[in-house]
Design a protein around this motif. Structure first.
Motif, PDB file in Angstrom:
ATOM      1  N   ILE A 169      35.723  42.718  27.567  1.00 53.46           N
ATOM      2  CA  ILE A 169      34.977  41.926  28.550  1.00 53.46           C
ATOM      3  C   ILE A 169      35.709  42.003  29.885  1.00 53.46           C
ATOM      4  CG2 ILE A 169      34.165  39.588  29.146  1.00 53.46           C
ATOM      5  CD1 ILE A 169      32.727  40.852  26.741  1.00 53.46           C
ATOM      6  N   GLU A 170      37.017  41.784  29.848  1.00 52.09           N
ATOM      7  CA  GLU A 170      37.810  41.930  31.069  1.00 52.09           C
ATOM      8  C   GLU A 170      39.286  42.067  30.731  1.00 52.09           C
ATOM      9  OE1 GLU A 170      37.384  38.420  33.549  1.00 52.09           O
ATOM     10  OE2 GLU A 170      38.858  37.346  32.375  1.00 52.09           O
ATOM     11  N   TYR A 171      40.018  42.570  31.701  1.00 52.55           N
ATOM     12  CA  TYR A 171      41.475  42.583  31.623  1.00 52.55           C
ATOM     13  C   TYR A 171      42.025  41.708  32.736  1.00 52.55           C
ATOM     14  CZ  TYR A 171      41.979  46.745  28.577  1.00 52.55           C
ATOM     15  OH  TYR A 171      41.976  47.629  27.539  1.00 52.55           O
ATOM     16  N   ASN A 172      43.200  41.133  32.496  1.00 54.66           N
ATOM     17  CA  ASN A 172      43.946  40.493  33.572  1.00 54.66           C
ATOM     18  C   ASN A 172      45.378  40.984  33.498  1.00 54.66           C
ATOM     19  OD1 ASN A 172      42.140  38.553  34.937  1.00 54.66           O
ATOM     20  ND2 ASN A 172      41.944  37.712  32.875  1.00 54.66           N
ATOM     21  N   ALA A 173      46.033  41.080  34.663  1.00 52.54           N
ATOM     22  CA  ALA A 173      47.436  41.498  34.705  1.00 52.54           C
ATOM     23  C   ALA A 173      48.310  40.252  34.716  1.00 52.54           C
ATOM     24  CB  ALA A 173      47.672  42.356  35.952  1.00 52.54           C
ATOM     25  N   ARG A 174      48.223  39.490  33.636  1.00 54.26           N
ATOM     26  CA  ARG A 174      48.964  38.229  33.516  1.00 54.26           C
ATOM     27  C   ARG A 174      48.794  37.704  32.089  1.00 54.26           C
ATOM     28  NH1 ARG A 174      44.865  34.698  32.837  1.00 54.26           N
ATOM     29  NH2 ARG A 174      42.998  34.856  34.100  1.00 54.26           N
ATOM     30  N   PHE A 175      49.534  36.630  31.766  1.00 50.69           N
ATOM     31  CA  PHE A 175      49.315  35.948  30.488  1.00 50.69           C
ATOM     32  C   PHE A 175      47.963  35.222  30.515  1.00 50.69           C
ATOM     33  CE2 PHE A 175      54.041  35.895  30.098  1.00 50.69           C
ATOM     34  CZ  PHE A 175      54.150  36.362  28.792  1.00 50.69           C
ATOM     35  N   GLY A 176      47.457  34.885  29.356  1.00 56.37           N
ATOM     36  CA  GLY A 176      46.262  34.056  29.250  1.00 56.37           C
ATOM     37  C   GLY A 176      46.654  32.594  29.323  1.00 56.37           C
ATOM     38  N   ASP A 177      45.795  31.816  29.924  1.00 59.79           N
ATOM     39  CA  ASP A 177      46.001  30.373  29.991  1.00 59.79           C
ATOM     40  C   ASP A 177      44.767  29.741  29.386  1.00 59.79           C
ATOM     41  OD1 ASP A 177      46.513  27.785  30.661  1.00 59.79           O
ATOM     42  OD2 ASP A 177      46.421  28.063  32.832  1.00 59.79           O
ATOM     43  N   PRO A 178      44.796  29.135  28.206  1.00 57.03           N
ATOM     44  CA  PRO A 178      45.963  28.625  27.488  1.00 57.03           C
ATOM     45  C   PRO A 178      46.592  29.552  26.445  1.00 57.03           C
ATOM     46  CG  PRO A 178      43.940  27.713  26.536  1.00 57.03           C
ATOM     47  CD  PRO A 178      43.519  28.614  27.657  1.00 57.03           C
ATOM     48  N   GLU A 179      46.083  30.757  26.217  1.00 54.70           N
ATOM     49  CA  GLU A 179      46.516  31.539  25.051  1.00 54.70           C
ATOM     50  C   GLU A 179      48.039  31.789  24.999  1.00 54.70           C
ATOM     51  OE1 GLU A 179      43.974  32.199  27.116  1.00 54.70           O
ATOM     52  OE2 GLU A 179      42.466  33.487  26.206  1.00 54.70           O
ATOM     53  N   ALA A 180      48.680  31.878  26.178  1.00 51.22           N
ATOM     54  CA  ALA A 180      50.137  32.100  26.180  1.00 51.22           C
ATOM     55  C   ALA A 180      50.862  30.949  25.477  1.00 51.22           C
ATOM     56  CB  ALA A 180      50.649  32.227  27.612  1.00 51.22           C
ATOM     57  N   LEU A 206      49.550  42.561  29.827  1.00 52.92           N
ATOM     58  CA  LEU A 206      48.127  42.901  29.890  1.00 52.92           C
ATOM     59  C   LEU A 206      47.373  41.897  29.018  1.00 52.92           C
ATOM     60  CD1 LEU A 206      46.006  44.894  30.988  1.00 52.92           C
ATOM     61  CD2 LEU A 206      46.344  46.259  28.926  1.00 52.92           C
ATOM     62  N   TYR A 207      46.406  41.224  29.639  1.00 54.84           N
ATOM     63  CA  TYR A 207      45.575  40.239  28.935  1.00 54.84           C
ATOM     64  C   TYR A 207      44.238  40.906  28.654  1.00 54.84           C
ATOM     65  CZ  TYR A 207      42.451  36.125  28.611  1.00 54.84           C
ATOM     66  OH  TYR A 207      41.510  35.201  28.220  1.00 54.84           O
ATOM     67  N   GLY A 208      43.946  41.141  27.395  1.00 50.17           N
ATOM     68  CA  GLY A 208      42.666  41.760  27.034  1.00 50.17           C
ATOM     69  C   GLY A 208      41.734  40.706  26.471  1.00 50.17           C
ATOM     70  N   GLN A 237      41.989  32.628  20.207  1.00 45.58           N
ATOM     71  CA  GLN A 237      40.627  32.387  20.702  1.00 45.58           C
ATOM     72  C   GLN A 237      40.607  31.157  21.592  1.00 45.58           C
ATOM     73  OE1 GLN A 237      37.243  31.244  18.136  1.00 45.58           O
ATOM     74  NE2 GLN A 237      35.999  32.732  19.246  1.00 45.58           N
ATOM     75  N   ASP A 238      40.126  31.337  22.805  1.00 48.76           N
ATOM     76  CA  ASP A 238      40.034  30.269  23.803  1.00 48.76           C
ATOM     77  C   ASP A 238      38.677  29.554  23.667  1.00 48.76           C
ATOM     78  OD1 ASP A 238      40.511  28.725  26.040  1.00 48.76           O
ATOM     79  OD2 ASP A 238      40.165  30.323  27.488  1.00 48.76           O
ATOM     80  N   HIS A 239      38.552  28.384  24.289  1.00 47.68           N
ATOM     81  CA  HIS A 239      37.300  27.611  24.285  1.00 47.68           C
ATOM     82  C   HIS A 239      36.940  27.281  25.726  1.00 47.68           C
ATOM     83  CE1 HIS A 239      38.805  27.310  20.241  1.00 47.68           C
ATOM     84  NE2 HIS A 239      37.638  26.860  19.839  1.00 47.68           N
ATOM     85  N   THR A 281      35.033  26.567  31.968  1.00 45.58           N
ATOM     86  CA  THR A 281      36.282  26.178  32.629  1.00 45.58           C
ATOM     87  C   THR A 281      37.300  27.310  32.449  1.00 45.58           C
ATOM     88  OG1 THR A 281      37.299  25.260  30.649  1.00 45.58           O
ATOM     89  CG2 THR A 281      35.824  23.805  31.886  1.00 45.58           C
ATOM     90  N   GLY A 282      38.505  27.073  32.927  1.00 43.23           N
ATOM     91  CA  GLY A 282      39.574  28.046  32.695  1.00 43.23           C
ATOM     92  C   GLY A 282      39.978  28.121  31.228  1.00 43.23           C
ATOM     93  N   GLY A 283      39.549  27.175  30.410  1.00 47.94           N
ATOM     94  CA  GLY A 283      39.891  27.166  28.975  1.00 47.94           C
ATOM     95  C   GLY A 283      40.347  25.766  28.569  1.00 47.94           C
TER      96      GLY A 283
HETATM   97  N1  GLY Z   1      41.844  31.983  28.955  1.00 51.97           N
HETATM   98  C1  GLY Z   1      41.252  32.631  30.042  1.00 51.97           C
HETATM   99  C2  GLY Z   1      42.176  33.321  30.940  1.00 51.97           C
HETATM  100  O1  GLY Z   1      43.378  33.171  30.855  1.00 51.97           O
HETATM  101  O2  GLY Z   1      41.690  34.033  31.794  1.00 51.97           O
END
Ligand code: GLY
Length: 332
Positions: free
Chosen positions: A183-194, A169-171, A109-111, A123-125
């Protein structure tokens, strides 16, 4: 993505419409009795999405913002997506994909809010946590499995619709009273979740990457630990006056206490490490519990000196309990 979910009957989507003119969207919103989220169709560096009840007062303000998006072709498209606002707790699942199979990582879980207590700019997290068993204190195994199934169905649908997707895949999900919604997908790692989950990876990353290339991806193993990541940012971020300043990072002391440093938007110059205007570095610790990881990460943050700030509340018992209580409220 929403269209793919519709065409392939995938669970976890939200009511949405796409508009390219004010009159149609205004008529739609006059009849829509839920709060909405406004998303420019084009990419806007994470700053285009506005939520009623957060950035926007009501659906009337959503109309005005949508008009601005269309009139200015924000992100390069004169189109806007209006979605129902999902209520609940957000969580992230990242997965390795080989085009057909996926190997999910532990949830995190990001903040996104800049300041403690979840206030301030998005912010980006600012930091994130993960828990043992790949779950979160408010996320059951059943809900985790449902979210993973949605991701599996998505990857299968992509393979039918276009080139099979190989990569990460970032869900980003919202756990709602009606289960997980994308909510969204990204074709990359999560930042900071990675930064939470990759240090816990037990299967060698090269083997995982080779399996992605070969299309033979199987289970990927992670240590059964909790983790906490705290982002160190320039004071005042995102509106900071400290870009370019020198900071001191005692990497040895941080590593001695069992935490890790991951540099982000900084530059190494002859006299040391300089801030940019963006997130500077992530401090990550793992432990048997979120509380243990949080204690280590928080202590390690003391070894970064300069005009910097971090959210002390990320991963604390008080904030985690607030998330659990919020989820209970949503379910009742
Ligand atoms: N934590 C948000 C993102 O990576 O898009």
């Amino acid at each position: 993505m929403r269209k793919l979910f519709e065409d392939y009957d995938i669970d976890g989507s939200l009511i949405y419409r796409v508009f390219d003119n004010y009159d149609d969207l205004s008529a739609f919103l006059d009849d829509f009795d839920q709060d909405v989220v406004v998303k420019p169709v084009g990419l806007t560096g994470g700053k285009g999405v506005k939520i009623v009840g957060d950035h926007l007062k009501d659906n009337e303000e959503a109309k005005e913002y949508s008009k601005e998006v269309i009139d200015n072709a924000m992100g390069g498209f004169a189109q806007v997506i209006i979605e129902e606002r999902a209520l609940g707790e957000e969580f992230t699942i990242q997965a390795f994909c080989d085009g057909e199979h996926i190997a999910p990582m532990p949830a995190a879980q990001d903040h996104p809010h800049a300041f403690e207590g979840d206030v301030g700019a998005i912010t980006g997290g600012m930091g994130s946590y993960s828990d043992t068993n790949g779950l979160l204190p408010f996320l059951s195994q059943d809900d985790y499995d449902k979210a993973v199934k949605i991701m599996e169905d998505t990857v299968k649908a992509i393979a039918k619709e276009a080139e099979p997707y190989k990569g990460i895949l970032y869900g980003q999900f919202m756990l709602t009273a009606d289960g997980p919604k994308v909510i969204e997908y990204n074709a990359r790692f999560g930042d900071p979740e990675a930064m939470n989950v990759l240090p816990l990876l037990k299967t060698p990353l090269c083997e995982v990457c080779q399996a992605i290339v070969d299309g033979t991806l199987d289970k990927v193993e992670f240590e059964n630990k909790a983790s906490v990541c705290k982002y160190i940012v320039p004071d005042g971020y995102p509106e900071t006056e400290h870009a370019g300043e020198l900071i001191e990072v005692d990497e040895e002391a941080i590593e001695d206490m069992g935490a890790k440093v991951f540099y982000a938007a900084v530059s190494l110059e002859d006299d040391g490490i300089h801030l940019s205007g963006s997130r500077a570095l992530g401090i990550v610790a793992s432990g048997e519990t979120i509380a243990e990881a949080e204690k280590t990460a928080e202590k390690a943050c003391e070894y970064v000196k300069g005009n910097v700030y971090h959210r002390r509340d990320v991963g604390t018992k008080a904030l985690v309990e607030k998330r659990v209580a919020h989820m209970k409220e949503i379910l009742n």
